[in-house]
Design a protein around this motif. Structure first.
Motif, PDB file in Angstrom:
ATOM      1  N   ARG A 247      -2.909   7.094  14.660  1.00 17.10           N
ATOM      2  CA  ARG A 247      -4.321   7.391  14.911  1.00 17.10           C
ATOM      3  C   ARG A 247      -4.925   6.452  15.949  1.00 17.10           C
ATOM      4  O   ARG A 247      -5.822   6.815  16.683  1.00 17.10           O
ATOM      5  CB  ARG A 247      -5.121   7.349  13.617  1.00 17.10           C
TER       6      ARG A 247
ATOM      7  N   SER B 220     -14.640  -0.783  14.450  1.00 19.19           N
ATOM      8  CA  SER B 220     -15.197  -1.630  13.408  1.00 19.19           C
ATOM      9  C   SER B 220     -15.106  -0.981  12.036  1.00 19.19           C
ATOM     10  O   SER B 220     -15.489  -1.589  11.046  1.00 19.19           O
ATOM     11  CB  SER B 220     -16.662  -1.939  13.693  1.00 19.19           C
ATOM     12  N   LEU B 221     -14.662   0.264  11.980  1.00 17.30           N
ATOM     13  CA  LEU B 221     -14.495   0.901  10.678  1.00 17.30           C
ATOM     14  C   LEU B 221     -13.178   0.455  10.063  1.00 17.30           C
ATOM     15  O   LEU B 221     -12.236   0.124  10.765  1.00 17.30           O
ATOM     16  CB  LEU B 221     -14.455   2.432  10.854  1.00 17.30           C
ATOM     17  N   SER B 222     -13.137   0.484   8.732  1.00 11.68           N
ATOM     18  CA  SER B 222     -11.863   0.169   8.096  1.00 11.68           C
ATOM     19  C   SER B 222     -10.893   1.306   8.364  1.00 11.68           C
ATOM     20  O   SER B 222     -11.293   2.429   8.661  1.00 11.68           O
ATOM     21  CB  SER B 222     -12.056  -0.019   6.600  1.00 11.68           C
ATOM     22  N   GLY B 223      -9.623   0.984   8.265  1.00  3.67           N
ATOM     23  CA  GLY B 223      -8.596   1.972   8.543  1.00  3.67           C
ATOM     24  C   GLY B 223      -8.793   3.246   7.742  1.00  3.67           C
ATOM     25  O   GLY B 223      -8.635   4.360   8.258  1.00  3.67           O
TER      26      GLY B 223
ATOM     27  N   ASN C  35      -8.909  -1.373   1.072  1.00  4.29           N
ATOM     28  CA  ASN C  35      -8.991  -1.589   2.521  1.00  4.29           C
ATOM     29  C   ASN C  35     -10.231  -2.413   2.821  1.00  4.29           C
ATOM     30  O   ASN C  35     -11.317  -2.122   2.311  1.00  4.29           O
ATOM     31  CB  ASN C  35      -9.108  -0.247   3.265  1.00  4.29           C
TER      32      ASN C  35
ATOM     33  N   GLN D 226       0.880  -6.816   9.296  1.00  2.00           N
ATOM     34  CA  GLN D 226       0.617  -5.425   8.960  1.00  2.00           C
ATOM     35  C   GLN D 226       0.748  -4.549  10.201  1.00  2.00           C
ATOM     36  O   GLN D 226       1.355  -3.491  10.167  1.00  2.00           O
ATOM     37  CB  GLN D 226      -0.805  -5.338   8.400  1.00  2.00           C
ATOM     38  N   HIS D 227       0.136  -4.989  11.289  1.00  3.19           N
ATOM     39  CA  HIS D 227       0.308  -4.289  12.553  1.00  3.19           C
ATOM     40  C   HIS D 227       1.319  -5.105  13.314  1.00  3.19           C
ATOM     41  O   HIS D 227       1.094  -6.270  13.583  1.00  3.19           O
ATOM     42  CB  HIS D 227      -1.006  -4.181  13.298  1.00  3.19           C
TER      43      HIS D 227
HETATM   44  N1  LIG Z   1     -13.400  -5.861  16.425  1.00  8.09           N
HETATM   45  C1  LIG Z   1     -13.663  -5.573  15.143  1.00  8.09           C
HETATM   46  N2  LIG Z   1     -14.916  -5.579  14.731  1.00  8.09           N
HETATM   47  C2  LIG Z   1     -15.201  -5.328  13.456  1.00  8.09           C
HETATM   48  N3  LIG Z   1     -14.281  -5.051  12.527  1.00  8.09           N
HETATM   49  C3  LIG Z   1     -13.011  -5.006  12.878  1.00  8.09           C
HETATM   50  C4  LIG Z   1     -12.638  -5.275  14.199  1.00  8.09           C
HETATM   51  N4  LIG Z   1     -11.303  -5.178  14.304  1.00  8.09           N
HETATM   52  C5  LIG Z   1     -10.869  -4.865  13.081  1.00  8.09           C
HETATM   53  N5  LIG Z   1     -11.891  -4.764  12.224  1.00  8.09           N
HETATM   54  C6  LIG Z   1     -11.781  -4.505  10.798  1.00  8.09           C
HETATM   55  O1  LIG Z   1     -10.563  -5.073  10.393  1.00  8.09           O
HETATM   56  C7  LIG Z   1     -10.047  -4.401   9.276  1.00  8.09           C
HETATM   57  C8  LIG Z   1      -8.587  -4.391   9.365  1.00  8.09           C
HETATM   58  O2  LIG Z   1      -8.319  -4.026  10.618  1.00  8.09           O
HETATM   59  P1  LIG Z   1      -6.905  -4.010  11.108  1.00  8.09           P
HETATM   60  O3  LIG Z   1      -6.957  -4.021  12.590  1.00  8.09           O
HETATM   61  O4  LIG Z   1      -6.154  -5.105  10.411  1.00  8.09           O
HETATM   62  O5  LIG Z   1      -6.281  -2.598  10.645  1.00  8.09           O
HETATM   63  P2  LIG Z   1      -6.768  -1.257  10.089  1.00  8.09           P
HETATM   64  O6  LIG Z   1      -5.979  -0.220  10.715  1.00  8.09           O
HETATM   65  O7  LIG Z   1      -8.218  -1.137  10.175  1.00  8.09           O
HETATM   66  O8  LIG Z   1      -6.317  -1.430   8.609  1.00  8.09           O
HETATM   67  P3  LIG Z   1      -5.611  -0.418   7.665  1.00  8.09           P
HETATM   68  O9  LIG Z   1      -5.105   0.677   8.460  1.00  8.09           O
HETATM   69  O10 LIG Z   1      -4.557  -1.225   7.025  1.00  8.09           O
HETATM   70  O11 LIG Z   1      -6.645  -0.025   6.721  1.00  8.09           O
HETATM   71  C9  LIG Z   1     -10.659  -3.046   9.334  1.00  8.09           C
HETATM   72  O12 LIG Z   1     -11.213  -2.845   8.093  1.00  8.09           O
HETATM   73  C10 LIG Z   1     -11.737  -3.117  10.376  1.00  8.09           C
HETATM   74  O13 LIG Z   1     -12.974  -2.842   9.757  1.00  8.09           O
END
Ligand SMILES: Nc1ncnc2c1ncn2[C@@H]1O[C@H](COP(=O)(O)OP(=O)(O)OP(=O)(O)O)[C@@H](O)[C@H]1O
Ligand SMILES: Nc1ncnc2c1ncn2[C@@H]1O[C@H](COP(=O)(O)OP(=O)(O)OP(=O)(O)O)[C@@H](O)[C@H]1O
Ligand SMILES: [Mg+2]
Ligand SMILES: [Mg+2]
Lengths: 533, 384, 364, 297
Positions: free
Chosen positions: A365, A427-430, A63, A110-111
């Motif tokens: 979530r 800003s955290l990963s999923g 991730n 993915q989304h």
């Molecule tokens: N506004 C943002 N600022 C900082 N990081 C972001 C921001 N939006 C998304 N991210 C980062 O983008 C990555 C991927 O985000 P995404 O929205 O594609 O889905 P996710 O739900 O976080 O991913 P997954 O569930 O597949 O792990 C995440 O790791 C998150 O850290």
């Protein structure tokens, strides 16, 4: 452009397409791609990717490794900081999806990128045709229906997306992109919500497309799929290419090593044996209405005992979501009763249920389990924020100091990787978001935890961590209701499995009765007599 | 599992950094406001120059009128007083996800209640003032409640209901002032509130009364509520992710009602400050001119203050200063009041698009990022 | 040498009403007396007090004029704080030695145009006249009741002359706004729809809609001159809709302002109430000359061209000619009766009094 | 006679509300919300008079429309490209307009506060069995029809709705979100400008410092009333116009005002609108991304 009038694939094996690594000339080249997000995140650092025409190329990584970012750049959604993209040897400028589609590049996101209020048909024809012309829905419908026949991916065309289960949405997302007849098809975790059968069907389609010259890039966390489908893989870690290799001859361990840098694939923890104990949750004749007013859950009965993981398997959209929403107080119970530790939960809301010992990791979530704009700190007390233990003397004042200690403890205990407690949750990963949500729910020290799709979309490491947590609390003697569309997960974790189909529980199987094929059939509604015992 | 365990100390260092970043964000926000101000004043100067006014003298007047002496400052704060409160109405609601533009009506009703109680209930001074404020707050809350209930039960969008309730309040007040609360000796306004219920000027010769403390107190309360109470925490969830509200165990119905009631209280008090906290009349005029537009100005105040109670205080002082300063702009430079509105409107429009400035910044730093990327790529090749 | 300050009411300049007339007086003072003029608009009633104080504190102005009765409380306070500063108040009363309170007999002027309206209706076979007002405040009651009185007097006089027993109904409505021409238009249309021949507007900017309604209705019947007619207020508004405004009830706020600064400069300024009645020229039915005067000033200021003046004045004259001679005669007759004190126009400044006169004067 | 004038008044009062609301409907569907409609009405009403006096009534309407389009463009740039706060920009526009027009009137015509539009420069009414009616009434219906057709029966309509509901999805489908949103913002501005021109060079033949007198906000309420359906904006405009006129007409009746004070009679349009919305229109979800800036990264 692939010729759709040719018979669908099946004999794909005989056209084994070649990879660049096997000497084929590169068709797509991404050179030195660097991406810095406006907030300063360096998501990609000098990434190279080379793919041959007709190749199925896997893109792997944990991730946050940068897979989606790289592919969003390729599909014109994101601008990049530096680098070049070459297609068929010529440099192309991809400033928008419009450009990318014009170059024959399409992406399954993915989304899901579907308009929730539109039906499938409108989503598919969106953005096409002359602006002032009327949309030609009849022609599109014919086309899509033929496509559905060919691919075996079926979806209702006239129901608004928001009323459809995620699995169906995923199929529509795929159909939408296939309908564009692209030369380069990018799929970002397309199988996360598909059934095993659907996955197989999709792979067959992909093989067929590749055989006819369509180039495919596939992002997935499921190593089995990578091994089954791809010609070659490229692995990303922290925004850099770790390496590329041919799939042939690789094992899951090899790939995992490239991804996480460790030798062994994580395994699920040892489960402790318990004496048979009192039921924690007893559900009797439960009926729950869906959004459309239909009976989404029909007269369901089961019990969950302490020290047990009770899993509900099934294709998404067969009433699992409504069931857990009803049990967690978010949706009214239409009929029947449910008891938590002997007390009826009918008519109780989430807060009362929490007091009675229930914790809930919601399926969605982003929508339910967190407030994306809130900090990690603020999210750590979602649902327990009203408790006196977070109050100060002055009536009603939140004691942020206490909250901070609590949140720090959560982050520490559940190994949430976050720059700080003040970091916004989004800003955290999923995976880390999910760890915080799971951790927060576990910290409620519940008697029963309801976990909806707890590892959907997470990478190998995060998935293992969360599964461990679930086994841990099972071993502590708590009850777990696990709802998962991932059959591997169900088989690995559950003590007992109930298979749901069209709102009914078709069978409840003990651990010694687990059988992939049989459960797969039950998920498809095929009821064999032997399950009745 | 992530191989790096989270170090407590590391986490704290990072938290500190995050806080620094936030602080920098705050400064950036202030800078944005300053830049917007400069742009607004610049455009204003251009227009004034084009129309043949002495813009330097005008701005000198603006400054003197707003902050020139103790009276000017007091007048600025007096103008800011109701705006803090009406700004809170919009700001608090916006935080909870509602577009509540009902401040005007709720304030009118609050003013009516202040007259009704302040003029008729005689009590010792502090009591009388308290009672009057309470009555106004109650009236404002009651006037806000139907919009909340219509929203919760019938799904009526608050934009439509609050606009309609504003006008209903307007006509109700026109009726009440002239037919019920009228002062027979001075029929252009209502009866005046009893002397016990009046707040006197703090600095003789200026309008500021203790009402400013009430307004700031309400703002601080709202700040406490939003960021230091579980109810405010829930209100903010409602504004950001309403689906999560029920998951968190809160009741959406309660949340919408609470928001509107609190907003209505602020609006009602705003009405009262114009009646009992503003010399010399201590009554409501028949054309409602002493509460005119304050509700709508509150929207601008809330938006400039970024819907944050403390920002709203500052923004209200800013708008109050524009009002007080416009007096001396007229007197010193002969610039008509309408010119001040141009400056005012331009400042607000400039405030709408902070990204212009960050875009500008990005444009400047893009070159730097390119060079950096190039150099890291270079160093990598060298390593190989 | 000499400085005049004017604090306007909330409507500010451009209200077509007493603010504009006060400004006119100020401009005349600049021209004829060579004074310096400082003007301050008020965004809200709450600004009156600080505006007056700021002017008084500067000690630069020979007289500070406040326009409008709403400013009364603020002026009372400031007059006390600055006993050496001279003030003048238009349309209100402050009991202080340094305040000259100037009020106007709005009811007398309104009675004149009421008489004209009633006769114009009768002579055109009508039996209805109207009055469109702004927000219901005491001063407007004075206009309304004065107008009714004029109608009543004229109808009685008409019946006396002709030996008839005619009646004229007065339609009235408070629109609740001083700045919404659309409301004025709809209200006037409602009156015209009920057969009103003449509509008097006492509604500031809202009144522009009254003119528009009247002109449109007349033009809709192919007319280039009334009836139906509108009646203007406060200034000589006849030029606004030439041909369709029979007359205006002019309220010489300009004279009041001019008088105040003149007296302050020549040392004859005195506190106390000054009522500028019909007899003192405080109010009047507009004359062609007054309208011309307006144009001359506008032409001098470059705002209007001589051609525009010619066209408009032709319309103004045509309207006056289209008004029945009897209407003018009775207007003049009533004018001299009021001047001589033989006829006293009833005055209302509160709701109950107004209600009383409404029923007494009602001819239906 | 009275009934006729009631109906005519209602129809004429409907025009500015419906035209403005119709434009805003399309814009909100595309995701751009403009609460500066009141300001756009005012400024275009002003420029329309200048246009009409220079080139006749049609030119006046065109100038109003173009002024509105320009203001819509500015708002759109702030909202779409600078990703600014749409509400702030709208509020600023409203305040700015009050100043600009007040000063503009003095500057242009030398008289403070108002200017009347001469017969020769205003839109000539059509004569109908009901009486003189503005041709803009027909234009209003045509615009509602056009907007409805655009939204419901064209590919552009699909794009517009997608941009309001989920711009990311629209983007992924190859829709150029920025352009579509700019189109919406300009369309709303243009129609509002046309409505402003109608106020000054047609309906009221006058420009004042505050000519719309709150109609921009009522139009905003009409947008909500319409549930973003242009035909319902016609209905909403008519209902409001009808009860507004009815209130004013009824309050000329002394028999009635003795029983019900006129203030309560004139309150009618607001009360009725509220009742209709609460009783019939009910729950309405505006497009999820409406009013929000779309950023890709
Ligand atoms: N506004 C943002 N600022 C900082 N990081 C972001 C921001 N939006 C998304 N991210 C980062 O983008 C990555 C991927 O985000 P995404 O929205 O594609 O889905 P996710 O739900 O976080 O991913 P997954 O569930 O597949 O792990 C995440 O790791 C998150 O850290
Ligand atoms: N919009 C964004 N703003 C800032 N940073 C972002 C944004 N989107 C992603 N990132 C960051 O870029 C990095 C790569 O994210 P990306 O979404 O490409 O990961 P991924 O490999 O697709 O992960 P996953 O398997 O979770 O989908 C992450 O560190 C993430 O925090
Ligand atoms: Mg991803
Ligand atoms: Mg003005």
């Amino acid at each position: 452009m692939p010729d759709r009038s040719a018979p669908p694939a099946g004999a794909a094996g005989q056209y084994k397409p070649v990879s660049v690594l096997a000497g084929a000339p590169p068709w797509l080249e991404m050179r030195g791609i660097t991406k810095v997000y406006p907030n300063g995140t360096r998501a990609l650092e000098n990434v190279d990717l080379r793919v041959a025409k007709g190749e199925i190329h896997g893109l792997l990584g944990e991730n946050g490794a940068g897979k989606s970012t790289l592919m969003k750049i390729l599909s014109g959604i994101l601008p990049f900081t530096s680098g070049r993209i070459l297609l068929g040897g010529r440099e192309v400028s991809l400033r928008s999806t419009h450009d990318a589609l014009a170059h024959g590049i399409g992406m399954v996101h993915q989304h899901f990128s579907l308009v929730p209020t539109f039906n499938a048909l409108d989503n598919i024809i969106l953005g096409r045709g002359a602006s002032l012309a009327s949309p030609d829905r009849a022609a599109a419908r014919k086309r899509i229906q033929r496509l559905m026949e060919e691919t075996g991916l079926h979806a209702p065309l006239d129901i608004p997306i928001e009323q459809l289960p995620v699995g169906t949405q995923q199929r529509i997302e795929i159909l939408k992109t296939l309908d564009r007849n692209v030369d380069l098809l990018i799929l970002d975790e397309p199988t996360a919500v598909l059934t095993p059968q659907e996955t197989d069907q999709l792979f067959e389609v992909l093989n067929g497309l590749a055989a006819r010259g369509t180039t495919i890039i596939l992002i997935t966390h499921k190593l089995r799929e990578v091994l089954a489908l791809t010609n070659a893989v490229t692995v990303l870690r922290s925004g850099r290419v770790v390496g590329s290799r041919l799939t042939e001859g690789a094992t899951a361990q090899d790939l995992a090593r490239m991804m996480v840098g460790t030798e062994r694939l994580p395994e699920v923890k040892e489960r402790r044996q318990h004496e048979k104990t009192e039921p924690v949750l007893r559900v009797a004749g439960l009926t729950v209405k869906g959004d459309g007013g239909q009976d989404a859950v029909k007269n369901v009965s089961f019990e969950i005992n302490a020290g047990e993981i009770f899993a509900i398997a099934g294709v998404t959209g067969n009433g699992q979501s409504e069931l857990i929403e009803a049990l967690s107080g978010l949706r009214p119970i239409a009929n029947g009763r449910a008891y938590l530790l002997g007390h009826s939960i009918n008519g109780k809301g989430p807060r009362e249920l929490y007091r009675m010992g229930l914790a809930h990791v919601p399926e969605d979530r982003h929508r339910l389990g967190m407030v994306a704009q809130f900090s990690v700190l603020e999210n750590s007390i979602l649902g327990v924020h009203h408790e006196p233990r977070f109050r100060r003397g002055l009536p009603g004042t939140l004691h942020w100091g206490k909250v901070r200690r609590y949140a720090r403890d959560l982050v520490h205990r559940f190994q949430v990787v976050t720059p700080s407690l003040a970091t916004p949750m989004r800003s955290l990963s999923g995976g880390n978001q999910q760890k915080l949500v799971v951790g927060r729910e576990l910290a409620k020290s519940p008697s029963l935890i309801i976990a909806g799709q707890p590892t959907r979309g997470l990478d190998v490491g995060a998935t293992a961590a969360i599964r461990d947590l679930l086994v841990d609390i099972r071993n502590e003697g708590k009850a777990v209701l696990l709802v998962s569309a991932d059959l591997d997960e169900v088989l690995a974790l559950a003590d007992r499995v109930a298979v749901m189909y069209e709102g009914e529980i078709l069978a409840i199987l003990e651990r010694h009765e687990f059988d992939r094929e049989r459960i797969g059939l039950l998920m498809g509604g095929v009821h064999d007599g032997s399950a009745a015992g | 599992m992530d191989p790096r365990p989270v170090e407590q100390r590391e986490l704290e260092a990072l938290s500190r950094r995050e806080r620094q970043r936030q602080l920098r964000g705050t400064f950036a926000g202030l800078a944005e406001i300053v830049v917007a101000l400069v742009i607004g004043l610049f455009v204003g100067a251009l227009v004034m120059d084009g129309a043949g006014y002495d813009w330097k003298l005008a701005y000198e007047g603006l400054l003197i009128g707003a902050f020139g002496d103790q009276w000017a400052i007091a007048d600025t704060l007096a103008s800011a007083t109701p705006l803090i409160l009406t700004g809170l109405v919009f700001g608090l609601s916006a935080r909870a996800g509602y577009f509540n533009i009902g401040a005007q009506g709720q304030m009118i009703v609050g003013a009516l209640a202040a007259v009704a109680v302040g003029a008729h209930v005689s009590a010792p001074p502090v009591m009388a003032v308290t009672l009057t404020f309470l009555a106004a707050a109650l009236a404002g809350a009651l006037w806000a409640l139907p919009a909340a209930l219509l929203k919760a039960t019938r799904g009526v969008h608050e934009v439509i209901s609050t606009i309609m309730f504003n006008w209903i309040a307007h006509y109700t007040a026109l009726y009440m002032v002239f037919n019920v609360l009228n002062d027979p000796r001075s029929a252009e306004r209502t009866v005046r509130v009893l002397p016990e219920a009046r707040l006197g000027a703090i600095i003789p010769g200026a309008d500021m009364t203790a009402a400013i403390f009430v307004a700031v107190g309400v703002a601080l309360f709202m700040y406490w509520l939003l960021w230091h109470s579980p109810w405010g925490y829930e209100m903010r969830i409602a504004g950001l992710n309403p689906s999560a509200l029920r998951y968190a165990g809160a009741s959406p119905l309660w949340s919408v009602n609470l928001t509107f009631i609190l907003a209505g209280i602020a609006a009602g008090i705003a009405g009262a400050t114009q009646i009992i906290g503003r010399p010399p009349t201590y009554a409501l005029y028949g054309d409602l001119s002493n509460v005119r537009n304050l509700g709508f100005d509150g929207i601008a105040v809330a938006l400039i203050g970024r819907n944050h109670p403390l920002g709203i205080i500052l923004a209200a002082i800013f708008i109050g200063a524009m009002g007080a300063g416009s007096r001396m702009m007229q007197i010193m430079a002969g610039v008509p009041l309408d010119m001040v509105r141009i400056v005012h409107g331009t400042v607000i429009i400039a405030l709408a698009a902070p990204e212009v400035w960050s875009l500008l910044g990005k444009f400047l730093s893009r070159g730097r990022a390119r060079r950096e990327a190039a150099s890291t790529a270079h160093s990598k090749t060298v390593q190989r | 040498q000499g400085s005049l300050a004017i604090v306007y009411d909330v409507g500010g300049r451009g209200d077509l009403s007493f603010n504009d007339m006060a400004a006119l007086g100020g401009e005349r003072a600049v021209r004829e007396l060579g004074v310096r003029l400082t003007e301050v608009e008020s965004a809200s009633t709450a600004d009156f007090l600080p505006n007056l104080r700021a002017l008084a504190r500067s000690r630069q102005h020979d007289v500070i004029v406040g326009v409008g009765f709403l400013i009364q409380d603020a002026m009372a306070q400031v007059a006390e704080e600055f006993p050496n500063q001279k003030f003048a108040l238009i349309d209100g009363f402050v009991d202080a030695p340094n305040v000259m309170s100037i009020s106007f007999a709005d009811h007398e002027g309104s009675a004149l145009v009421g008489a004209l309206a009633a006769i114009t209706a009768l002579e055109n076979g009508g039996d209805t006249v109207g009055i469109v007002l702004g927000i219901e405040i005491p001063i407007l009651l004075r206009f309304e009741v004065g107008y009714r009185a004029g109608v009543r007097w004229a109808v009685d006089r008409y019946n006396e002359i002709h030996g008839t027993n005619k009646q004229v109904r007065v339609l009235y409505t408070y629109t609740g706004a001083f700045d919404d021409p659309a409301r004025g238009k709809t209200a006037a249309e409602a009156m015209l729809g009920q057969g009103a021949t003449v509509v008097y507007q006492v509604a500031g900017g809202t009144g522009l809609g009254v003119f528009e309604a009247v002109e449109s209705a007349a033009r809709g019947q192919g007319k280039v001159v009334g009836p139906p007619f509108a009646i203007g207020v406060d200034s000589a508004q006849d030029y606004i809709s030439p041909g369709f405004i029979a007359v205006s009830m002019v309220k010489r706020v300009d004279n009041g302002v001019f008088e105040a600064i003149k007296r302050a400069l020549d040392g004859t300024f005195q506190g106390g109430a000054v009522t500028l009645k019909l007899a003192e020229g405080g109010v009047a039915a507009s004359s062609v000359e007054m309208v011309e005067l307006f144009f001359d000033e506008a032409v001098a200021a470059g705002a209007k061209t001589p051609e525009e003046k010619a066209v408009a004045m032709a319309g103004v004259r045509a309207a006056r000619e289209a008004v029945p001679q009897l209407a003018w005669d009775l207007l003049n007759e009533l004018d001299s009766l009021i001047r001589s004190g033989e006829y006293v126009v009833p005055e209302a400044l509160d709701r109950d009094t107004a209600e009383y006169w409404r029923s007494v004067l009602s001819t239906y | 006679m009275l009934v006729q004038s009631l109906i005519l008044a209602a129809i004429h009062a409907m025009v500015p509300l419906t035209v403005t609301a119709t434009g805003e409907i399309l814009s909100e569907r595309a995701g751009v919300v403009n609460i500066g409609l009141e300001g756009i009405l005012l400024i275009s009403a002003f420029t329309a008079v200048i246009g009409a006096e220079a080139g006749g009534p049609l030119a006046g309407l065109m100038v109003g429309l173009l002024t509105g389009a320009l203001l819509g463009l500015i708002h759109g740039i702030i909202a779409v490209y600078f990703r600014g706060d749409q509400t702030v920009s709208g509020v600023g526009l409203n305040i700015l307009a009050l100043g600009v027009v007040a000063i503009g009137i003095v500057d242009r015509w030398g008289a403070a506060g108002f200017h009347r539009v001469d017969r020769a420069f205003r839109v000539q009414p059509l004569s109908t069995p009901l009486g003189a009616m503005s041709p803009m009434v027909i234009v209003t219906i045509l615009l509602a029809a056009l907007t409805w057709y655009l939204l419901q029966h064209t590919n552009l309509g699909l794009k517009i709705q997608a941009c309001g509901e989920n711009p990311a999805a629209a983007d992924a489908a190859g829709v150029r979100v920025e352009r579509v949103r700019m189109f919406g913002a300009i369309y709303a501005g243009a129609l509002t400008g046309l409505a402003g021109a109608y106020l000054s060079v047609d309906w009221l033949a006058t420009i004042t410092e505050n000519l719309p007198a709150g109609r921009g906000f009522i139009a905003l309420a009409t947008v909500v009333f319409s549930r973003l359906n242009p035909w319902l904006a016609v209905v909403g405009g008519l209902i409001f116009g009808f009860f507004d006129a009815l209130g004013l007409i009824a309050s000329t009746s002394q028999e009635l005002t003795r029983i019900i004070p006129y203030q309560f009679i004139q309150m009618m349009p607001y009360v009725v609108t509220l009742l209709v919305v609460a009783g019939v229109i009910g729950r309405f979800r505006s497009p999820s991304a409406s009013g929000q800036a779309y950023r890709r990264e």
